[in-house]
Scaffold this active site. Structure first.
Site, PDB file in Angstrom:
ATOM      1  CD  GLU A 193      26.610 101.246  26.829  1.00  0.00           C
ATOM      2  OE1 GLU A 193      27.175 102.012  27.202  1.00  0.00           O
ATOM      3  OE2 GLU A 193      26.401 100.182  27.626  1.00  0.00           O
ATOM      4  NE  ARG A 197      31.108 103.753  27.814  1.00  0.00           N
ATOM      5  CZ  ARG A 197      30.271 103.088  28.332  1.00  0.00           C
ATOM      6  NH1 ARG A 197      29.198 102.977  27.886  1.00  0.00           N
ATOM      7  NH2 ARG A 197      30.558 102.373  29.573  1.00  0.00           N
ATOM      8  CG  ASP A 329      19.043 101.585  32.886  1.00  0.00           C
ATOM      9  OD1 ASP A 329      18.885 101.100  31.691  1.00  0.00           O
ATOM     10  OD2 ASP A 329      20.222 101.657  33.168  1.00  0.00           O
ATOM     11  CD  GLU A 525      24.685 102.761  37.992  1.00  0.00           C
ATOM     12  OE1 GLU A 525      24.733 102.644  36.627  1.00  0.00           O
ATOM     13  OE2 GLU A 525      25.355 102.090  38.669  1.00  0.00           O
TER      14      GLU A 525
END
Length: 621
Positions: A193, A197, A329, A525
């Site tokens: 993360e 980011r 993913d 998404e």
């Protein structure tokens, strides 16, 4: 004739020389220079000139906190990015004809509405949560789930620049330059993360603006993240003990990690190495890629990696659940994106992508039975079980869809264009159609986090059209009862009335057999894949699709301060929750804005988006 000629040419030459001199004096490493390039230049097909970095601490600062940390497990030999000229890869974007005046006016009106929504959120964040990770959109407060390093600000830097909001961008960039990664509000930092980011956000803002302060922050974030790789086998600690690492304590990779969290660092790490000329980050992520590549054909579903792996022992084959959705993913998403980012100089990413998609197409994609008999696809998880007699692994698909896996349509559209695989474009369209269908089928106009559907029956040997999937009301209601736990009772005589009761109680639209998680958390998404499909096909109908999605989201999520996640989208008035993740401004609104922009703004032929929608410069010839 000579005097007349001199009267024209010499003044022009003098003016040109004066213009060049003024540019040189302006110092093109400053934000002011890049601000003057204008809104469309932010991501257009304008040739890119990388600014000259004259401050050595931007690229290399050995006095920086994370550089001074002692290294327990140094790398003996770093792998460098391949030398050579980038390849001329196939064109990704479609050729767009000139639009008429009325179409342009409508598009710009929609684009302005998205920009207005973004500015409402940005203004509230600036007033109520400045330099905090997130604004709480109902209470007007703040929270810090991502280290307290101003996640929303960093996630929004490139959105500000793309929207041409250069005054706000300059203010945000100046604030970002003072973020310190020496302390954290969290005891345990999620490396993935933080990478997508912060590292991705700084790199994209630098690539768009040329501001060296942002490259310096990217390098500082990269130095911090690189410390998580200081383990005996150089595999990272994905859920990282920040304090222990800062104190120089020993580290070891865990024996369990999500494959997405360990396998999705390559795009940002490679771009950082390219931007700084420092091979450390490329070397670090390629070691993970080597392990993935070596074991891709040895998993229980060859071609795909399972959702959990063991980085401590380097074993990526033991788990029996395979998905393109949550927890896996981006490890698949990054395969074609790495091929594009690297200008074709890392061909193994294409091979890995093609192997993975061959398996996913065969096992993970399926057609649901829906009332209008639309030819759509859903991507779901597959579980494997060993056959006691043969010892072989048998796959079975879980008929549950996720909002998060809607990215897959865009991934296949990119791969289909990049690698000239038209069949992937067909799957991309049907996957995107599946996500759009789900948005439209729910009364609120928004897809829930997860949902279940009944599959189309297998085609009979006598069928004249294997694409046919007739709607069967009774079969749907039996499936509803089975999902509700009725089991064999689904075949009882009163199944229809009992199913109707479940459908009313759980507010199930026709076609849905269950909605395990009815939230909408401002996810990007679906619009991400609509955007990529639009850019790769030029299908103008997708503009109306995107506007319908945006209108529904804005209508239900808008608050007095900004926009809020929803607890249950199945009702007429979805209840809001006090949450607005940074990806709402960093991803969702950015994709909506780009949907209604000129196609050359952040062209997919020049840029690749990381999984947090941060556009990074591709290597091009």
């Amino acid at each position: 004739m000579l005097p007349l000629r001199r009267r024209i040419v010499l003044p022009l030459a003098m003016l040109l020389s004066l213009f060049v001199l003024l540019l040189l004096k302006s110092d093109n490493t400053t934000p002011g220079f890049w601000k003057q390039l204008g809104k469309q230049d932010a991501g257009s097909s304008r040739p890119y000139s990388k600014p000259v970095i004259t401050d050595p601490t931007v690229l290399n600062d050995d006095s920086y906190f994370w550089r001074k940390r002692p290294t327990r497990h140094p790398v003996a030999s770093l792998r460098s990015f391949p030398t050579g000229k980038p390849l001329a890869l196939p064109k990704v974007q479609a050729s767009f004809p000139k639009e008429n005046a009325s179409d342009k006016q409508l598009r710009l009106q929609r684009q302005k509405a998205v920009e207005t929504a973004f500015m409402r959120c940005w203004t509230s964040y600036s007033k109520h949560a400045w330099l905090q990770d997130e604004l709480t959109p109902l209470s007007g407060g703040a929270r810090n789930p991502f280290g307290g390093w101003a996640a929303t600000l960093v996630d929004s830097l490139d959105t500000l620049h793309i929207m041409g909001l250069h005054g706000e961008f300059e203010r945000a960039a100046a604030a970002a330059a003072n973020i310190s990664f020496e302390t954290s509000s969290l005891e345990q930092v999620n490396v993935f993360e933080t990478t997508i980011r912060y590292l991705g956000g700084f790199l994209a803002a630098y690539d768009l603006s040329g501001d060296p302060r942002l490259l310096k922050k990217a390098r500082e974030a990269g130095d911090m993240l690189y410390a998580a790789f200081d383990t005996p086998n150089r595999m990272p600690v994905t859920r990282w003990d920040f304090g222990k690492a800062a104190a120089g304590g020993p580290q070891e990779a865990a024996d369990w990690a999500l494959v997405a969290e360990i396998g999705s660092l390559c795009v940002e790490f490679t771009r950082l190495s390219l931007a700084t000329g420092d091979a450390r980050w490329f070397d670090a992520s390629e070691r993970i890629t080597d392990a993935l590549r070596a074991q891709q054909g040895r998993t229980q579903l060859p071609g795909l990696w399972p959702i959990s792996v063991n980085p401590r022992d380097g074993v990526f084959t033991a788990d029996n659940t395979f998905s393109l959705g949550a927890m896996a993913d981006s490890v698949f998403e990054y395969l074609p994106k790495m091929a594009a980012l690297a200008g074709g100089l890392l061909p193994h990413y294409r091979a890995m992508y093609e192997d993975a998609m061959a398996t996913a197409i065969r096992h993970n994609f399926w057609r649901p039975m829906v009332p209008d008999e639309a030819d759509i696809l859903i991507s779901s998880s597959v579980h494997t079980a060993r056959d006691g007699a043969t010892g072989a692994f048998t796959p079975s698909v879980e008929r549950v869809g996720q909002h998060l896996v809607c990215f897959a349509g865009g991934m296949l559209a990119l791969g289909g264009r990049l690698f000239r695989k038209p069949e992937h474009m067909e799957y991309a369209k049907k996957l995107v159609d599946g996500c759009v269908w789900t948005y439209r089928a729910v009364p609120s106009g928004m897809m829930p986090e997860t949902f279940a559907m009944a599959p189309c029956p297998p085609p009979s040997s006598s069928a004249t059209d294997d694409r046919a999937c007739p709607w069967d009301e009774a079969a749907w209601k039996r499936a509803v009862l089975r999902e509700a736990g009725a089991g064999e009772d689904a075949d009882a005589d009163d199944f229809a009335s009992r199913a109707d009761a479940v459908i009313r109680e759980r507010r199930l639209p026709r076609g849905f057999t269950a909605i395990p998680d009815a939230r909408y958390i401002l996810r990007p998404e679906a619009i991400e894949s609509v955007f990529v499909l639009y850019r790769t096909t030029g299908d103008r109908a997708l503009l109306d699709t995107a506007w319908d999605m945006f209108s529904a989201i804005q209508r239900h999520t808008e608050t007095a301060y900004a926009n809020a996640a929803l607890a249950d989208v199945t009702g007429a008035t979805p209840p809001q929750t006090d949450s607005m993740e940074s990806f709402w401004m960093g991803e969702t609104l950015k994709y909506f804005y780009l949907m209604f922009s000129e196609p050359n703004l952040v062209s997919l032929d020049e840029w690749v988006f990381n999984t947090e929608a941060h556009p990074l410069r591709r290597l091009v010839p």
